[in-house]
Design an enzyme around this catalytic site. Structure first.
Site, PDB file in Angstrom:
ATOM      1  N   GLN A  27       0.820  -1.226   0.000  1.00  0.00           N
ATOM      2  CA  GLN A  27       0.000   0.000   0.000  1.00  0.00           C
ATOM      3  C   GLN A  27       0.845   1.263   0.000  1.00  0.00           C
ATOM      4  O   GLN A  27       0.332   2.335  -0.315  1.00  0.00           O
ATOM      5  CB  GLN A  27      -0.900   0.023   1.254  1.00  0.00           C
ATOM      6  CG  GLN A  27      -1.968  -1.049   1.293  1.00  0.00           C
ATOM      7  CD  GLN A  27      -2.678  -1.059   2.650  1.00  0.00           C
ATOM      8  OE1 GLN A  27      -2.086  -1.422   3.656  1.00  0.00           O
ATOM      9  NE2 GLN A  27      -3.929  -0.651   2.676  1.00  0.00           N
ATOM     10  N   ASP A  49       9.151  -1.207  13.356  1.00  0.00           N
ATOM     11  CA  ASP A  49       9.101  -2.674  13.334  1.00  0.00           C
ATOM     12  C   ASP A  49       8.946  -3.214  11.907  1.00  0.00           C
ATOM     13  O   ASP A  49       8.216  -2.648  11.095  1.00  0.00           O
ATOM     14  CB  ASP A  49       7.914  -3.146  14.188  1.00  0.00           C
ATOM     15  CG  ASP A  49       7.868  -4.655  14.325  1.00  0.00           C
ATOM     16  OD1 ASP A  49       8.822  -5.221  14.899  1.00  0.00           O
ATOM     17  OD2 ASP A  49       6.892  -5.277  13.864  1.00  0.00           O
ATOM     18  N   TYR A  54       7.517  -9.901   5.590  1.00  0.00           N
ATOM     19  CA  TYR A  54       6.553  -8.902   5.132  1.00  0.00           C
ATOM     20  C   TYR A  54       6.811  -8.568   3.659  1.00  0.00           C
ATOM     21  O   TYR A  54       7.908  -8.154   3.287  1.00  0.00           O
ATOM     22  CB  TYR A  54       6.616  -7.604   5.964  1.00  0.00           C
ATOM     23  CG  TYR A  54       6.205  -7.757   7.420  1.00  0.00           C
ATOM     24  CD1 TYR A  54       5.577  -8.908   7.902  1.00  0.00           C
ATOM     25  CD2 TYR A  54       6.427  -6.727   8.332  1.00  0.00           C
ATOM     26  CE1 TYR A  54       5.204  -9.032   9.240  1.00  0.00           C
ATOM     27  CE2 TYR A  54       6.046  -6.838   9.667  1.00  0.00           C
ATOM     28  CZ  TYR A  54       5.450  -7.998  10.117  1.00  0.00           C
ATOM     29  OH  TYR A  54       5.084  -8.125  11.436  1.00  0.00           O
ATOM     30  N   TRP A 209       1.150  -6.010  19.003  1.00  0.00           N
ATOM     31  CA  TRP A 209       0.764  -5.814  17.598  1.00  0.00           C
ATOM     32  C   TRP A 209      -0.750  -5.836  17.373  1.00  0.00           C
ATOM     33  O   TRP A 209      -1.493  -6.310  18.222  1.00  0.00           O
ATOM     34  CB  TRP A 209       1.469  -6.795  16.676  1.00  0.00           C
ATOM     35  CG  TRP A 209       1.294  -8.281  16.870  1.00  0.00           C
ATOM     36  CD1 TRP A 209       2.107  -9.102  17.613  1.00  0.00           C
ATOM     37  CD2 TRP A 209       0.309  -9.146  16.260  1.00  0.00           C
ATOM     38  NE1 TRP A 209       1.675 -10.409  17.507  1.00  0.00           N
ATOM     39  CE2 TRP A 209       0.573 -10.465  16.678  1.00  0.00           C
ATOM     40  CE3 TRP A 209      -0.762  -8.932  15.393  1.00  0.00           C
ATOM     41  CZ2 TRP A 209      -0.186 -11.564  16.278  1.00  0.00           C
ATOM     42  CZ3 TRP A 209      -1.528 -10.019  14.981  1.00  0.00           C
ATOM     43  CH2 TRP A 209      -1.236 -11.317  15.434  1.00  0.00           C
ATOM     44  N   LEU A 212      -5.368  -2.151  16.697  1.00  0.00           N
ATOM     45  CA  LEU A 212      -6.703  -1.783  16.201  1.00  0.00           C
ATOM     46  C   LEU A 212      -7.399  -2.987  15.558  1.00  0.00           C
ATOM     47  O   LEU A 212      -8.374  -2.815  14.820  1.00  0.00           O
ATOM     48  CB  LEU A 212      -6.588  -0.637  15.182  1.00  0.00           C
ATOM     49  CG  LEU A 212      -6.026   0.685  15.730  1.00  0.00           C
ATOM     50  CD1 LEU A 212      -5.854   1.717  14.615  1.00  0.00           C
ATOM     51  CD2 LEU A 212      -6.941   1.237  16.824  1.00  0.00           C
ATOM     52  N   GLN A 292      -3.479   8.896   8.976  1.00  0.00           N
ATOM     53  CA  GLN A 292      -3.721   7.934  10.057  1.00  0.00           C
ATOM     54  C   GLN A 292      -2.622   8.037  11.111  1.00  0.00           C
ATOM     55  O   GLN A 292      -2.881   7.919  12.309  1.00  0.00           O
ATOM     56  CB  GLN A 292      -3.784   6.507   9.504  1.00  0.00           C
ATOM     57  CG  GLN A 292      -4.969   6.258   8.576  1.00  0.00           C
ATOM     58  CD  GLN A 292      -4.916   4.876   7.923  1.00  0.00           C
ATOM     59  OE1 GLN A 292      -3.933   4.142   8.065  1.00  0.00           O
ATOM     60  NE2 GLN A 292      -5.962   4.535   7.189  1.00  0.00           N
TER      61      GLN A 292
HETATM   62  N1  LIG Z   1       4.686 -10.245  15.464  1.00  0.00           N
HETATM   63  C1  LIG Z   1       3.668 -10.493  14.693  1.00  0.00           C
HETATM   64  O1  LIG Z   1       3.317 -11.643  14.446  1.00  0.00           O
HETATM   65  C2  LIG Z   1       2.921  -9.349  14.084  1.00  0.00           C
HETATM   66  C3  LIG Z   1       1.694  -9.569  13.427  1.00  0.00           C
HETATM   67  C4  LIG Z   1       1.037  -8.475  12.896  1.00  0.00           C
HETATM   68  C5  LIG Z   1       1.574  -7.202  13.021  1.00  0.00           C
HETATM   69  N2  LIG Z   1       2.768  -7.004  13.653  1.00  0.00           N
HETATM   70  C6  LIG Z   1       3.384  -5.651  13.790  1.00  0.00           C
HETATM   71  O2  LIG Z   1       2.432  -4.764  14.371  1.00  0.00           O
HETATM   72  C7  LIG Z   1       2.232  -3.654  13.501  1.00  0.00           C
HETATM   73  C8  LIG Z   1       0.816  -3.143  13.647  1.00  0.00           C
HETATM   74  O3  LIG Z   1      -0.109  -4.178  13.278  1.00  0.00           O
HETATM   75  P1  LIG Z   1      -1.360  -3.804  12.383  1.00  0.00           P
HETATM   76  O4  LIG Z   1      -0.905  -3.107  11.156  1.00  0.00           O
HETATM   77  O5  LIG Z   1      -2.189  -5.008  12.254  1.00  0.00           O
HETATM   78  O6  LIG Z   1      -2.047  -2.703  13.355  1.00  0.00           O
HETATM   79  P2  LIG Z   1      -3.557  -2.238  13.491  1.00  0.00           P
HETATM   80  O7  LIG Z   1      -3.476  -0.943  14.204  1.00  0.00           O
HETATM   81  O8  LIG Z   1      -4.408  -3.286  14.085  1.00  0.00           O
HETATM   82  O9  LIG Z   1      -4.049  -2.011  11.986  1.00  0.00           O
HETATM   83  C9  LIG Z   1      -3.446  -1.022  11.196  1.00  0.00           C
HETATM   84  C10 LIG Z   1      -4.319  -0.743   9.972  1.00  0.00           C
HETATM   85  O10 LIG Z   1      -5.573  -0.176  10.378  1.00  0.00           O
HETATM   86  C11 LIG Z   1      -5.915   0.904   9.507  1.00  0.00           C
HETATM   87  N3  LIG Z   1      -5.813   2.144  10.295  1.00  0.00           N
HETATM   88  C12 LIG Z   1      -4.840   2.497  11.185  1.00  0.00           C
HETATM   89  N4  LIG Z   1      -5.084   3.687  11.739  1.00  0.00           N
HETATM   90  C13 LIG Z   1      -6.252   4.108  11.210  1.00  0.00           C
HETATM   91  C14 LIG Z   1      -7.017   5.266  11.400  1.00  0.00           C
HETATM   92  N5  LIG Z   1      -6.642   6.220  12.262  1.00  0.00           N
HETATM   93  N6  LIG Z   1      -8.178   5.402  10.681  1.00  0.00           N
HETATM   94  C15 LIG Z   1      -8.573   4.437   9.826  1.00  0.00           C
HETATM   95  N7  LIG Z   1      -7.878   3.317   9.594  1.00  0.00           N
HETATM   96  C16 LIG Z   1      -6.719   3.139  10.289  1.00  0.00           C
HETATM   97  C17 LIG Z   1      -4.883   0.883   8.373  1.00  0.00           C
HETATM   98  O11 LIG Z   1      -5.314  -0.014   7.358  1.00  0.00           O
HETATM   99  P3  LIG Z   1      -6.149   0.432   6.052  1.00  0.00           P
HETATM  100  O12 LIG Z   1      -6.051   1.923   5.902  1.00  0.00           O
HETATM  101  O13 LIG Z   1      -5.543  -0.316   4.941  1.00  0.00           O
HETATM  102  O14 LIG Z   1      -7.536  -0.019   6.325  1.00  0.00           O
HETATM  103  C18 LIG Z   1      -3.684   0.299   9.062  1.00  0.00           C
HETATM  104  O15 LIG Z   1      -2.739  -0.262   8.200  1.00  0.00           O
HETATM  105  C19 LIG Z   1       2.584  -4.211  12.114  1.00  0.00           C
HETATM  106  O16 LIG Z   1       2.917  -3.200  11.198  1.00  0.00           O
HETATM  107  C20 LIG Z   1       3.774  -5.081  12.441  1.00  0.00           C
HETATM  108  O17 LIG Z   1       4.931  -4.297  12.575  1.00  0.00           O
HETATM  109  C21 LIG Z   1       3.438  -8.065  14.178  1.00  0.00           C
END
Ligand SMILES: NC(=O)c1ccc[n+]([C@@H]2O[C@H](COP(=O)([O-])OP(=O)(O)OC[C@H]3O[C@@H](n4cnc5c(N)ncnc54)[C@H](OP(=O)(O)O)[C@@H]3O)[C@@H](O)[C@H]2O)c1
Length: 326
Positions: A27, A49, A54, A209, A212, A292
Site C-alpha cells: 500500500q 518494526d 513482510y 501488535w 486496532l 492515520q
Molecule cells: N509479530 C507479529 O506476528 C505481528 C503480526 C502483525 C503485526 N505485527 C506488527 O504490528 C504492527 C501493527 O499491526 P497492524 O498493522 O495489524 O495494526 P492495526 O493498528 O491493528 O491495523 C493497522 C491498519 O488499520 C488501519 N488504520 C490504522 N489507523 C487508522 C485510522 N486512524 N483510521 C482508519 N484506519 C486506520 C490501516 O489499514 P487500512 O487503511 O488499509 O484499512 C492500518 O494499516 C505491524 O505493522 C507489524 O509491525 C506483528
C-alpha cells in the site's frame, strides 16, 4: 510521547511505535513510507518494526530506502526485524529457527534494510522442531557479532520463553528480553493471563501488535468493507470474517459515546486503552497513509483521560469481568 523501558533492559522505546506489516510495498511506496515514518518520528516515535517475511522481503527494502532518504542519526532510532517463515520453499528454510536459517536470515535482512545491525531481532514464531537451545545460541552469536543488539520472541508460549531465558542463564548467553504478542480490546487474554508471570518474574518487555485489530476498532467497517481498506486488499480475505463480525461491530459502535465524551476518535481510544497496561512497553501502530499516523499519535494524549471508571465501562462493553483480566 513517553518512553518506556523495554522490560528490564536499559533501552527505552516510545510508547507508540510504527510497523510496516501489510502496508509497506503493498500500500505504501518509498515516498509514502518516508512521509509516514517522518510523521511518526516527529511525534516522538523511536522504534520501527519490520519482518523478513513482510511482502516477501520488499517491506524491509522499502524501509531501508526510506531510512536512507531520511538520514536520521542511527542512535536516534531503533529498527527491528523478525525471522521464522523464511522466503524460500525449501527444506531448512521455511518455518524454522534453526541456526543456519537464523544466520542467513539476519544477513539478508541487513542487506535489504541497508543497515549494519538491527536493534531488535525477533523469533517470529516458536519452532517446535528445533531445540530451543540451538536457537538461543544462534541469537546469542548474532548479538555477539554485532548484527543485533537485543533479541526477543513473538507469540511464544510462556513456557517456551522461560525455557529460553533459563538456557541463556545457564550458559551465560544473551537472554531474550521481549515478547511481541497480539493485544487489543478483542484479544487480551493471553497477554493478561499467560504472560503475566513472565513480565513480573523475568522483567520481560512487550511490543504489542494489531492494536486496532487490523482496523476493526477504528469503526471503518461498520457499513461493510471500504474499498480503500486492508479488508479489501487481495490476499487478505482471511480477515473478512473478523472485520464483518456483527457482534464485534456492535461492540465497536458501543464505544462511540465514550470516544465522543473524551473528544477523541475510536482509533485513539483503542490505542490509548492498550497504553494503559503497564506491561506494554510499546504499542506498534500501523497505517496505510500519513493522516492515520497523525491521528494515531494523538492517542498518547488520550491515555491519561482513561480513568478507572471509563476502563470499567469499556470492560462492560467487552463483557470482561474484573477477575478475568487480573
Ligand atoms: N509479530 C507479529 O506476528 C505481528 C503480526 C502483525 C503485526 N505485527 C506488527 O504490528 C504492527 C501493527 O499491526 P497492524 O498493522 O495489524 O495494526 P492495526 O493498528 O491493528 O491495523 C493497522 C491498519 O488499520 C488501519 N488504520 C490504522 N489507523 C487508522 C485510522 N486512524 N483510521 C482508519 N484506519 C486506520 C490501516 O489499514 P487500512 O487503511 O488499509 O484499512 C492500518 O494499516 C505491524 O505493522 C507489524 O509491525 C506483528
Amino acid at each position: 510521547m513517553e518512553y518506556r523501558h523495554l522490560g528490564k533492559t536499559g533501552i527505552r522505546v516510545s510508547e507508540l511505535s510504527f510497523g510496516s506489516w501489510v502496508t509497506f510495498h503493498n500500500q505504501a511506496d518509498v515516498k509514502a513510507a518516508v512521509d509516514m515514518m517522518s510523521a511518526a518520528y516527529e511525534a516522538g516515535v523511536n522504534f520501527f518494526d519490520n519482518a523478513e517475511v513482510y511482502a516477501g522481503g520488499k517491506s524491509e527494502e522499502v524501509m531501508g530506502a526510506a531510512l536512507k532518504q531520511l538520514g536520521w542519526r542511527r542512535g536516534s532510532y531503533l529498527v527491528s526485524t523478525k525471522i521464522y517463515w523464511g522466503l524460500h520453499d525449501n527444506v531448512n528454510e521455511r518455518n524454522t529457527l534453526n541456526r543456519k536459517r537464523l544466520i542467513e536470515g539476519i544477513n539478508g535482512s541487513l542487506e535489504r534494510l541497508q543497515l549494519d545491525y538491527v536493534d531488535l531481532l525477533y523469533c517470529h514464531r516458536p519452532d517446535k522442531t528445533t531445540p530451543i537451545e540451538e536457537t538461543v545460541w544462534a541469537m546469542h552469536n548474532i548479538i555477539e557479532w554485532g548484527k543485533a543488539i537485543y533479541w526477543g520472541t513473538s507469540e511464544w508460549s510462556a513456557a517456551e520463553i522461560v525455557s529460553a531465558i533459563e538456557i541463556a542463564e545457564r550458559h551465560h548467553l544473551h537472554k531474550p528480553v521481549t515478547e511481541q504478542p497480539v493485544y487489543n480490546l478483542f484479544e487480551r487474554h493471553r497477554f493478561s493471563r499467560e504472560y503475566e508471570r513472565v513480565y513480573k518474574d523475568h522483567g520481560y518487555g512487550s511490543t504489542i501488535w494489531s492494536p486496532l485489530a487490523s482496523g476493526l476498532l477504528t469503526g471503518k467497517y461498520s457499513q461493510g468493507i471500504p474499498a480503500d481498506s486492508r479488508g479489501a486488499l487481495e490476499g487478505y480475505d482471511w480477515l473478512h470474517d473478523q472485520l464483518t463480525d456483527k457482534e464485534k461491530l456492535a461492540k465497536v459502535r458501543a464505544l462511540e459515546p465514550i470516544s465522543e465524551e473524551l473528544g477523541c476518535t475510536l482509533s485513539q481510544l483503542a490505542l490509548a486503552w492498550c497504553l494503559k497496561n503497564p506491561y506494554v512497553s510499546s504499542v506498534i501502530t500501523g497505517a496505510s497513509r500519513v493522516e492515520q499516523v497523525h491521528e494515531n499519535m494523538k492517542a498518547a494524549e488520550v491515555a491519561p483521560k482513561l480513568t478507572p471508571e471509563i476502563l470499567e465501562r469499556i470492560d462492560k462493553i467487552f463483557e470482561i469481568k474484573k477477575e478475568e483480566d487480573d
